[in-house]
Enzyme design. Sequence first.
Site, PDB file in Angstrom:
ATOM      1  N   GLU A 114     -23.711   7.568   1.769  1.00  0.00           N
ATOM      2  CA  GLU A 114     -24.236   7.973   0.819  1.00  0.00           C
ATOM      3  C   GLU A 114     -24.298   6.905  -0.385  1.00  0.00           C
ATOM      4  O   GLU A 114     -23.291   6.147  -0.315  1.00  0.00           O
ATOM      5  CB  GLU A 114     -24.099   9.238   0.173  1.00  0.00           C
ATOM      6  CG  GLU A 114     -24.500  10.355   1.032  1.00  0.00           C
ATOM      7  CD  GLU A 114     -24.250  11.713   0.509  1.00  0.00           C
ATOM      8  OE1 GLU A 114     -23.829  11.919  -0.581  1.00  0.00           O
ATOM      9  OE2 GLU A 114     -24.944  12.668   1.348  1.00  0.00           O
ATOM     10  N   HIS A 230     -30.722  14.291  -9.975  1.00  0.00           N
ATOM     11  CA  HIS A 230     -30.807  13.949  -8.621  1.00  0.00           C
ATOM     12  C   HIS A 230     -32.288  13.085  -8.688  1.00  0.00           C
ATOM     13  O   HIS A 230     -33.130  13.672  -8.986  1.00  0.00           O
ATOM     14  CB  HIS A 230     -30.580  14.967  -7.811  1.00  0.00           C
ATOM     15  CG  HIS A 230     -30.381  14.528  -6.189  1.00  0.00           C
ATOM     16  ND1 HIS A 230     -31.405  13.779  -5.569  1.00  0.00           N
ATOM     17  CD2 HIS A 230     -29.259  14.669  -5.542  1.00  0.00           C
ATOM     18  CE1 HIS A 230     -30.928  13.599  -4.674  1.00  0.00           C
ATOM     19  NE2 HIS A 230     -29.519  14.123  -4.362  1.00  0.00           N
ATOM     20  N   ARG A 276     -26.968   7.013  -8.849  1.00  0.00           N
ATOM     21  CA  ARG A 276     -27.962   8.171  -8.941  1.00  0.00           C
ATOM     22  C   ARG A 276     -28.709   7.980 -10.241  1.00  0.00           C
ATOM     23  O   ARG A 276     -29.937   8.111 -10.146  1.00  0.00           O
ATOM     24  CB  ARG A 276     -27.349   9.414  -8.789  1.00  0.00           C
ATOM     25  CG  ARG A 276     -27.429   9.990  -7.645  1.00  0.00           C
ATOM     26  CD  ARG A 276     -27.044  11.483  -7.554  1.00  0.00           C
ATOM     27  NE  ARG A 276     -26.674  11.671  -5.998  1.00  0.00           N
ATOM     28  CZ  ARG A 276     -26.154  12.876  -5.740  1.00  0.00           C
ATOM     29  NH1 ARG A 276     -25.683  13.703  -6.489  1.00  0.00           N
ATOM     30  NH2 ARG A 276     -25.905  12.941  -4.296  1.00  0.00           N
ATOM     31  N   ARG A 368     -21.395  10.950 -11.416  1.00  0.00           N
ATOM     32  CA  ARG A 368     -20.559  11.534 -10.246  1.00  0.00           C
ATOM     33  C   ARG A 368     -21.150  10.770  -9.202  1.00  0.00           C
ATOM     34  O   ARG A 368     -22.372  10.400  -8.548  1.00  0.00           O
ATOM     35  CB  ARG A 368     -20.894  13.029 -10.048  1.00  0.00           C
ATOM     36  CG  ARG A 368     -20.130  13.643  -8.730  1.00  0.00           C
ATOM     37  CD  ARG A 368     -20.379  15.017  -8.564  1.00  0.00           C
ATOM     38  NE  ARG A 368     -21.739  15.598  -8.319  1.00  0.00           N
ATOM     39  CZ  ARG A 368     -22.238  15.550  -7.322  1.00  0.00           C
ATOM     40  NH1 ARG A 368     -21.749  15.686  -6.148  1.00  0.00           N
ATOM     41  NH2 ARG A 368     -23.619  16.094  -7.217  1.00  0.00           N
TER      42      ARG A 368
HETATM   43  P1  FAD Z   1     -21.055  27.289  -7.714  1.00  0.00           P
HETATM   44  O1  FAD Z   1     -21.046  27.119  -5.965  1.00  0.00           O
HETATM   45  O2  FAD Z   1     -22.159  27.114  -8.115  1.00  0.00           O
HETATM   46  O3  FAD Z   1     -20.670  28.914  -7.875  1.00  0.00           O
HETATM   47  C1  FAD Z   1     -20.732  29.334  -9.144  1.00  0.00           C
HETATM   48  C2  FAD Z   1     -20.152  30.965  -9.109  1.00  0.00           C
HETATM   49  O4  FAD Z   1     -19.992  31.347 -10.250  1.00  0.00           O
HETATM   50  C3  FAD Z   1     -21.326  31.915  -8.363  1.00  0.00           C
HETATM   51  O5  FAD Z   1     -20.646  32.703  -7.498  1.00  0.00           O
HETATM   52  C4  FAD Z   1     -21.841  32.630  -9.246  1.00  0.00           C
HETATM   53  O6  FAD Z   1     -22.186  33.844  -8.826  1.00  0.00           O
HETATM   54  C5  FAD Z   1     -20.577  32.822 -10.240  1.00  0.00           C
HETATM   55  N1  FAD Z   1     -20.940  33.026 -11.848  1.00  0.00           N
HETATM   56  C6  FAD Z   1     -21.658  32.223 -12.729  1.00  0.00           C
HETATM   57  N2  FAD Z   1     -21.665  32.698 -13.704  1.00  0.00           N
HETATM   58  C7  FAD Z   1     -20.991  34.054 -13.661  1.00  0.00           C
HETATM   59  C8  FAD Z   1     -20.746  35.107 -14.723  1.00  0.00           C
HETATM   60  N3  FAD Z   1     -21.281  35.288 -15.724  1.00  0.00           N
HETATM   61  N4  FAD Z   1     -20.250  36.206 -14.035  1.00  0.00           N
HETATM   62  C9  FAD Z   1     -19.815  36.411 -12.692  1.00  0.00           C
HETATM   63  N5  FAD Z   1     -19.923  35.282 -11.901  1.00  0.00           N
HETATM   64  C10 FAD Z   1     -20.624  34.231 -12.365  1.00  0.00           C
HETATM   65  N6  FAD Z   1     -22.222  18.420  -4.058  1.00  0.00           N
HETATM   66  C11 FAD Z   1     -21.575  17.674  -2.746  1.00  0.00           C
HETATM   67  O7  FAD Z   1     -20.270  17.173  -3.156  1.00  0.00           O
HETATM   68  N7  FAD Z   1     -22.089  17.490  -1.697  1.00  0.00           N
HETATM   69  C12 FAD Z   1     -23.387  18.002  -1.626  1.00  0.00           C
HETATM   70  O8  FAD Z   1     -23.771  17.560  -0.536  1.00  0.00           O
HETATM   71  C13 FAD Z   1     -24.220  18.561  -2.538  1.00  0.00           C
HETATM   72  N8  FAD Z   1     -25.359  18.787  -2.420  1.00  0.00           N
HETATM   73  C14 FAD Z   1     -25.955  19.755  -3.098  1.00  0.00           C
HETATM   74  C15 FAD Z   1     -27.277  20.404  -2.967  1.00  0.00           C
HETATM   75  C16 FAD Z   1     -27.754  21.240  -4.027  1.00  0.00           C
HETATM   76  C17 FAD Z   1     -29.295  21.691  -3.602  1.00  0.00           C
HETATM   77  C18 FAD Z   1     -26.996  21.519  -5.042  1.00  0.00           C
HETATM   78  C19 FAD Z   1     -27.644  22.400  -6.075  1.00  0.00           C
HETATM   79  C20 FAD Z   1     -25.953  21.154  -5.406  1.00  0.00           C
HETATM   80  C21 FAD Z   1     -25.304  20.091  -4.366  1.00  0.00           C
HETATM   81  N9  FAD Z   1     -24.016  19.625  -4.766  1.00  0.00           N
HETATM   82  C22 FAD Z   1     -23.241  18.736  -3.581  1.00  0.00           C
HETATM   83  C23 FAD Z   1     -23.374  19.907  -5.753  1.00  0.00           C
HETATM   84  C24 FAD Z   1     -22.344  21.001  -5.474  1.00  0.00           C
HETATM   85  O9  FAD Z   1     -23.027  21.892  -4.515  1.00  0.00           O
HETATM   86  C25 FAD Z   1     -21.858  22.006  -6.591  1.00  0.00           C
HETATM   87  O10 FAD Z   1     -21.274  21.037  -7.550  1.00  0.00           O
HETATM   88  C26 FAD Z   1     -20.715  22.846  -6.333  1.00  0.00           C
HETATM   89  O11 FAD Z   1     -21.033  23.658  -5.262  1.00  0.00           O
HETATM   90  C27 FAD Z   1     -20.100  23.651  -7.497  1.00  0.00           C
HETATM   91  O12 FAD Z   1     -19.280  24.635  -6.784  1.00  0.00           O
HETATM   92  P2  FAD Z   1     -18.556  25.609  -7.669  1.00  0.00           P
HETATM   93  O13 FAD Z   1     -17.828  26.237  -6.957  1.00  0.00           O
HETATM   94  O14 FAD Z   1     -18.058  24.984  -9.018  1.00  0.00           O
HETATM   95  O15 FAD Z   1     -19.838  26.606  -8.346  1.00  0.00           O
HETATM   96  C1  SIN Z   2     -27.525  15.202  -1.855  1.00  0.00           C
HETATM   97  O1  SIN Z   2     -27.404  15.493  -0.549  1.00  0.00           O
HETATM   98  O2  SIN Z   2     -28.033  14.379  -1.968  1.00  0.00           O
HETATM   99  C2  SIN Z   2     -26.731  15.954  -2.618  1.00  0.00           C
HETATM  100  C3  SIN Z   2     -25.209  15.362  -2.667  1.00  0.00           C
HETATM  101  C4  SIN Z   2     -24.484  15.453  -4.027  1.00  0.00           C
HETATM  102  O3  SIN Z   2     -24.955  16.074  -4.711  1.00  0.00           O
HETATM  103  O4  SIN Z   2     -23.472  15.249  -3.723  1.00  0.00           O
END
Ligand code: FAD
Ligand code: SIN
Length: 525
Positions: A114, A230, A276, A368
């Site tokens: 990537e 993105h 990015r 990032r």
């Molecule tokens: P999240 O997984 O977003 O979880 C947040 C949690 O908080 C959820 O359970 C939600 O219900 C809870 N929550 C929020 N507010 C409240 C509230 N007020 N009360 C109770 N619960 C609440 N990153 C990579 O490293 N590699 C990738 O390939 C990648 N691909 C991606 C593709 C997409 C489409 C997206 C959207 C993001 C991608 N990212 C990727 C980024 C990465 O997925 C996220 O930054 C990461 O998963 C965030 O994880 P997290 O546990 O911090 O939050």
């Molecule tokens: C992607 O698969 O392009 C997202 C990867 C990331 O957000 O880290």
Amino acid sequence: MIAVGALHTSCVVVGSGIAGLSAALAHGDCIVISKSGLGEGSSRWAQGGIAAAIGDDDRPALHAADTDRVAGGIGNREVASIVTRAAPDRIRWLTSLGADFDTGGDARALLGQEAGHSRRRIVHARGDATGAEVMRTLVRAVSERPDIRRLDDTFVLDLLRHDGRVVGVLACTGDGERVAVVAPSVVLATGGLGRLYEKTTNPPEVSADGLAMAARAGAVIRDPEFVQFHPTALDASADPLPLLTEALRGEGARLIDEAGHRFMVGVHPDAELAPRDVVAREIWRRRLDGAVYLDARMIGPEFPNRFPTVWRIAQGVGLDPRQDPLPVSPAQHYHMGGIATDAAGRTSLAGLYACGEAASTGLHGANRLASNSLLEGLVLGRRVADAIAADIVGTRHPAVVEVPQETLDLELRDPPDIEHDVAELRHLMWTKVGVMRDGPGLEQATIRLGALACRLSGHPIGRNLVVAAQVVTRAALDREESRGSHHRSDHPEPGPRPASTFVRSARLESGVLELQDRDSRVCLV
Ligand code: FAD
Ligand code: SIN
């Protein structure tokens, strides 16, 4: 005094994405609260994978150097070193829990490429369904642990405080009942702020709740202006916009304009694999003159097997990526800024911890590196549990807790209809506080957000959106330079002194937000 039902536990984890569940599994004996179902959030949607230096030609120090190179001069090298050194072990841990990562004929992990990575180091599952596989694994592991209780469909409204410490959360259950969950340590793992933007790749539950709660409680927020866009979301009439993973460009997909011209070649030596922010800005500019496409036809007949998620997305809008270039638009994707923490997830408030996208450890600085976010959630989730174990010795549950009056006044059972105002806020953020910014646009956004704050402050989600939008906008206005993902057309160059932004004490009072910077200079917005 208002009496509400109370639960007691040794730790409450708000959020059940990769960061929250990693923290819960490492800590044990806790309550995990999720706004919707267990494991919902951005993590499940991740496509590309998890970065880890496990190839023969790779080392954590190279991974850390790549992380720092894209961070715009303000990345925290110590955190980068900690996170990248922990990465191989975190992959082994997931594998030991049953995660089925893609392997080659020799049973070793297949590593993807990537942007910004100097080596192939992206561990992935079922091609581009990494997040789904990781979350399947973590949800199952949590479900097998009787010491981890869960409250699903429960919205955390605010932090509880006592004697200057954070001592739990006030939440609203799916039935509209208020419940206090009292605990000596609270972990905010609430994800990013995608809902602030009209175009985003994030699922709807990602609405800056943790950032807003922490800010209201007076926690220090770091670098809120750094929002990652993105480059390649599918340009469709959908909300959120479906992501076309960067791994496609890693495998040779090209960006072309309406005339079929491959335009990134003249813009950056790494062309489509430039950082990015560079690619997103160029696509933004090109789209002022016409459509932009991701041409992945060279991936050929293997496409459905190698990228099954993107394949389904394309088929859903009647396109065949083996034959059709895919129309793309930039979209909000990730928040580098967030609740300021140290390298173990401690915030500036006693009893409050944060990890995952809600937190800002400084790892990403102003930009990032792809696939470093799942990794950060895995590593900091674990480290936060260690920090709590070290910190909480002897802490007792208080009999009385403080809750902000405006939180008690929220209309929970029948909240006001805010759809129109939220649509305006999201449009404002996309057009004025998005990929390209300038002073006059940021001023306009600030004024409009002030008006929206009055209307949204009585709504549990609306007030979080508007607080977060104001914090991001104010910091973007104050940063009169361009750095990483923050680009000001009126200040297109980086300034002389790379430094993080720190914001403290944001609170809604009569619809007016006060922001205080670290030197306690108060500005009304
Ligand atoms: P999240 O997984 O977003 O979880 C947040 C949690 O908080 C959820 O359970 C939600 O219900 C809870 N929550 C929020 N507010 C409240 C509230 N007020 N009360 C109770 N619960 C609440 N990153 C990579 O490293 N590699 C990738 O390939 C990648 N691909 C991606 C593709 C997409 C489409 C997206 C959207 C993001 C991608 N990212 C990727 C980024 C990465 O997925 C996220 O930054 C990461 O998963 C965030 O994880 P997290 O546990 O911090 O939050
Ligand atoms: C992607 O698969 O392009 C997202 C990867 C990331 O957000 O880290």
